[in-house]
Design an enzyme around this catalytic site. Structure first.
Site, short mmCIF file in Angstrom:
data_model
loop_
_atom_site.label_atom_id
_atom_site.label_comp_id
_atom_site.label_asym_id
_atom_site.label_seq_id
_atom_site.Cartn_x
_atom_site.Cartn_y
_atom_site.Cartn_z
N CYS B 160 0.25 0.36 -0.40
CA CYS B 160 -1.21 0.37 -0.51
C CYS B 160 -1.85 1.74 -0.32
O CYS B 160 -3.05 1.90 -0.49
CB CYS B 160 -1.79 -0.63 0.48
SG CYS B 160 -0.93 -2.20 0.37
N HIS B 293 -10.05 1.24 5.09
CA HIS B 293 -8.98 0.51 4.40
C HIS B 293 -9.37 -0.97 4.46
O HIS B 293 -9.34 -1.66 3.45
CB HIS B 293 -7.63 0.78 5.05
CG HIS B 293 -6.49 0.15 4.31
ND1 HIS B 293 -6.29 0.37 2.96
CD2 HIS B 293 -5.52 -0.71 4.70
CE1 HIS B 293 -5.23 -0.33 2.57
NE2 HIS B 293 -4.75 -0.99 3.59
N HIS B 328 -8.14 -6.51 -2.43
CA HIS B 328 -7.20 -5.43 -2.13
C HIS B 328 -6.39 -5.15 -3.38
O HIS B 328 -5.56 -5.96 -3.79
CB HIS B 328 -6.30 -5.85 -0.97
CG HIS B 328 -5.43 -4.74 -0.46
ND1 HIS B 328 -5.39 -3.49 -1.05
CD2 HIS B 328 -4.57 -4.69 0.58
CE1 HIS B 328 -4.54 -2.73 -0.38
NE2 HIS B 328 -4.03 -3.43 0.61
#
Lengths: 86, 399, 351
Positions: B160, B293, B328
């Site tokens: 990620c 994040h 995400h």
């Protein structure tokens, strides 16, 4: 119950690929996590699938994990309590 | 080595818009892109919400000029990378040393899955054209070739944080005077592989995700692509347009705690944020906005929040997780959020952290809940943290 | 951008682990060269090993051997390159996903399939909080990791960097790549790879790590002076120009090179590029090969670098690498191309 505990030990070793561990190395009341058998959060997820696959028990809330997976004995008790009647 | 690197082009596609302007409108109007699965063929349809790009592969192919039979990851990448390059409007690109540094997490997996279903039955079956672009790098090359970029091409995959690392490397290659212009960012399409993978980790929220909420239940997966065009000072001087901002700081650190989970005190996040500040020569109090994040998992948000608490002590910048809009997007999120960070500086805006009802009790700050404008935004920090403890922070600064 | 190669660790289809250097060349028959693996117990903690697939074990063990030789306990940065990533874990998860129709899946294979797993596992074992990056760009994967490491040294962000190139063959990947006609159809010995003059090559794999340092020590293998990659050259002329300008940027020319290690892989079409160069710019150079020892794979340049630095360190060119006798080479050029798409040049010199 004893049979179930014995089966569980074999299944845990297989599912988690616990090389060098034999069923008799795992005590019925021995803690599975941390200082006990040394399992971690990923193993907990693996054990959830083990319950589903072998015993058709769905542990939908991951937060129940620590209680259920405290030891082989607590797992066996949980299974006995929750296993769908055939 | 200390010469600035300028952000002169932006490109984005996500569940909230097919280009930068559409994404910005959605952010302003607080319109999340999360919903029921429509494109992905999976048994989880109707059960797990995701943030899909609202175009089919055929529509993406028509817009991008690439064939509809290739990986959706490449189609998304092409649209956003092209938009970024067009936005930069660099004349005589062919006379400059240009690079394409892209990130993704699973390459052409969407097509490999199709192949695999047939291959498993009979290993002489399955169309080879569906696996020929399985590798992460193959996706990058499909786009680089179409864009006509060949001086330097590479692909990063650190889960990620991938595309933050791509942007980070791009800036370094410019500073080393190895390249003049770099299109950098990342892309990822939703795949069954990742959806099922995250599902086994039991960190997918079955409702819309609630980053930084006390009662958060997990993340929603999304898809998309985001790219920035970075140029050297010399190229900047030759352009007729203003830059959005500079990339003033960046750092990568490793949490070294667990393969997937973050350490409770967010060691890696703290080190990444500290390192980026040091690189930029800024103090924590100089940061006006943090694009978190903020995935919405129990673990990420408390780790990231704890690290922020430790670093910023008592003066907290405004912050929000735009994953509450886009989901995400894994290998794309650092790229998309870099685009949002640059826009925040250019327009003086702060994005809301949607669906935040109950602030986290262990944190002394609350992310923004409403869209804010006319805010002086000079420095933005963008956080991206991935599996394997891979933590990166970027800082974008007003010129 | 000169850097010092202080240590190596290599698991390959040869007996390379334990710092052996081609003293006992291993012959493989078939179209696939498989790594000779050490016993991992004693190298990797048993608690970690149980979740590791073969590529992760190979990568981690090669990294540990490299670090041990270097005397560095925690490197300032870790960069890895892998074109295919952790294929076995990917295959396991995909297979279960298809067979169980997206039900009853477990997380381990998914987690371990992530492309940065090897670098992450090394960081975890060492408690290394430093820079960690993973490159996944086909035939440039290892070269990108190497460049990143070299840049970190120049930037003074690191005094030493652990850099690795890792790829594995699995039964699944092998059967797919075979269908793409990459490998030889006849059963041959790897040692006859260059004599068959037919289509196809042999599948290979390996895990090679290097410790790069910005300062010399008394026991470095060699220096890595420069690295350059170029993508899809339009003609052999462009390839020649790229090579010539790479060397001239180092203020040398081909005559200064004592040995050129090329990426010949036994496929006549692939090797035509090297044939042409050996008739033109490399006409007067001694040349050597390495892919008959490790097979063809996207990060094989890592194996080539291991060969080059060992030749410099031992001052001996093994006959299996090159029969052209030129002992004690001081400068070695590695030139490899992967499918005529990814071309790379590495210049290695004696310290």
């Amino acid at each position: 119950m004893d049979k179930l505990i014995a089966n569980l030990k074999v299944q845990i070793i297989e599912q988690l690929n616990l090389q060098d561990t034999k069923p008799e190395d795992i005590g019925d009341d021995q803690p599975l996590f941390n200082e006990g058998l040394g399992l971690d959060s990923i193993d907990a997820l693996e054990l959830i699938v083990l319950l589903q696959q072998h015993y058709k028990i769905k542990l939908s809330n991951a937060e129940d994990g620590p209680k259920v997976f405290k030891s082989v004995k607590t797992m066996a008790e949980y299974i006995t309590e929750h296993q769908p009647k055939v | 080595m200390s010469s600035p690197v300028f952000v002169v082009g932006l490109g984005a596609i996500s569940a909230i818009g097919n280009n930068v302007a559409e994404c910005l409108t959605a952010l302003e109007t607080e319109a999340a892109g999360i919903g029921e699965i429509k494109n992905l063929q999976t048994v989880h349809r109707g059960k797990l919400p995701v943030a899909e790009v609202k175009l089919t592969n055929e529509q993406l192919a028509t817009r991008s000029g690439l064939p509809a039979t290739i990986s959706r990851t490449a189609l998304l990448s092409m649209l956003a990378a092209k938009e970024a390059l067009d936005d930069a409007a660099i004349k005589d690109l062919s006379s400059l040393r240009t690079g394409f540094i892209s990130a993704n997490s699973v390459g052409g997996m969407d097509k490999s899955e199709d192949f695999f279903a047939e291959f498993l039955v009979d290993n002489t079956k399955g169309k080879l054209r569906n696996v020929v672009n399985h590798e992460c790098g193959a996706v990058t090359e499909l786009v680089a070739d179409k864009l006509g970029i060949k001086n330097y091409i590479t692909t990063i995959s650190t889960a990620c944080s991938s595309s933050a690392n791509a942007i980070f490397l791009a800036a370094r290659l410019i500073k080393h005077n190895m390249l003049d212009v770099v299109v950098a960012g990342g892309t990822d399409a939703l795949t069954k592989f990742t959806l099922n993978g995250f599902n086994t980790l039991m960190i997918l929220d079955q409702q819309f995700c609630k980053p930084f909420d006390e009662n958060r239940k997990g993340l929603n997966l999304g898809e998309g692509a985001g790219y920035v065009v970075l140029v050297s000072e010399k190229v900047m001087a030759s352009l007729k347009k203003e830059a959005y901002c500079t990339l003033s700081g960046y750092a990568n650190a490793n949490d070294a705690y667990h393969q997937t989970a973050s350490s409770p005190d967010g060691t890696g996040s703290f080190l990444a944020m500290t390192g980026a500040l040091e690189k930029s020569g800024l103090k924590p109090s100089d940061i006006d906005y943090i694009n978190l994040h903020g995935t919405g998992t129990q673990n990420n948000d408390i780790a990231e929040g704890t690290a922020i608490k430790r670093l910023f002590t008592d003066r907290y910048p405004k912050m929000s997780s735009t994953k509450s809009f886009t989901g995400h997007t894994l290998g794309a999120c650092g790229g998309l959020e870099a685009v949002f960070s640059a826009l925040a500086i250019k327009h003086g805006i702060i994005y809301p952290n949607l669906r935040l009802e109950t602030p986290m009790t262990d944190l002394p700050f609350v992310p923004e809940r409403k869209f804010l404008q006319n805010i002086p935004v000079k420095n933005v920090m963008s956080n991206s943290f991935g599996f394997g403890g891979n933590c990166s922070s970027l800082i974008f600064s007003k010129i | 951008m000169k850097t010092y190669i202080r240590a190596t660790g290599n698991i390959s289809p040869q007996k390379s682990f334990g710092h052996q250097f081609l003293t006992d060349v291993i012959e493989h028959t078939g179209d696939r060269l498989t790594c000779i693996e050490p016993d991992y117990k004693g190298i990797i903690d048993v608690k970690l090993i149980r979740r590791m697939s073969r590529i992760i074990k190979m990568g981690v063990a090669a990294a540990m051997e490299c670090l041990q030789e270097s005397g560095v306990t925690v490197p300032d940065a870790i960069t890895t390159g892998t074109a295919y990533g952790c294929l076995e874990d990917t295959g396991v998860f995909l297979t279960k996903m298809v067979e169980h129709n997206e039900e009853l899946l477990t997380p381990t294979a998914f987690i371990q399939s992530t492309h940065n797993t090897i670098g992450a596992q090394i960081a975890l074992m060492l408690q290394c909080h430093h820079y960690n990056n993973a490159f996944v760009h086909r035939g440039f994967s290892f070269e990108s990791a190497l460049l990143d490491g070299m840049l970190l040294l120049v930037e003074k962000e690191a005094n030493n960097v652990l850099v690795g190139g890792i790829d594995e063959i699995t039964n699944i990947s092998h059967s797919i790549l075979r269908r793409m006609d990459l490998y030889k159809r006849q059963q041959i010995s790897n040692l006859d790879l260059f004599t068959t003059k037919t289509k196809g090559t042999l599948a290979g794999e390996g895990a090679a790590f290097f410790l790069l340092a910005n300062e010399s020590s008394s026991n470095d293998y060699a220096t890595l002076d420069a690295l350059h990659t170029f993508y899809k050259p339009i003609s052999i002329k462009e390839t020649e120009q790229q090579i010539v300008s790479f060397l001239s940027a180092q203020s040398i020319n081909v005559n200064d090179i004592d040995l050129i290690i090329t990426g010949r892989n036994g496929d006549i079409q692939n090797d035509a590029v090297y044939d042409q160069l050996q008739r033109s710019i490399f006409k007067n150079n001694s040349a050597g090969n390495y892919k008959h020892l490790c097979g063809e794979y996207p990060t094989s340049t890592a194996f080539a670098l291991w060969v080059a630095v060992n030749i410099i360190k031992t001052a001996v060119v093994p006959v299996v690498i090159s029969k052209a006798i030129k002992n004690k080479p001081k400068k070695i050029l590695i030139y490899n191309h992967y499918q005529n798409i990814h071309h790379s040049l590495l210049l290695v010199s004696a310290c």
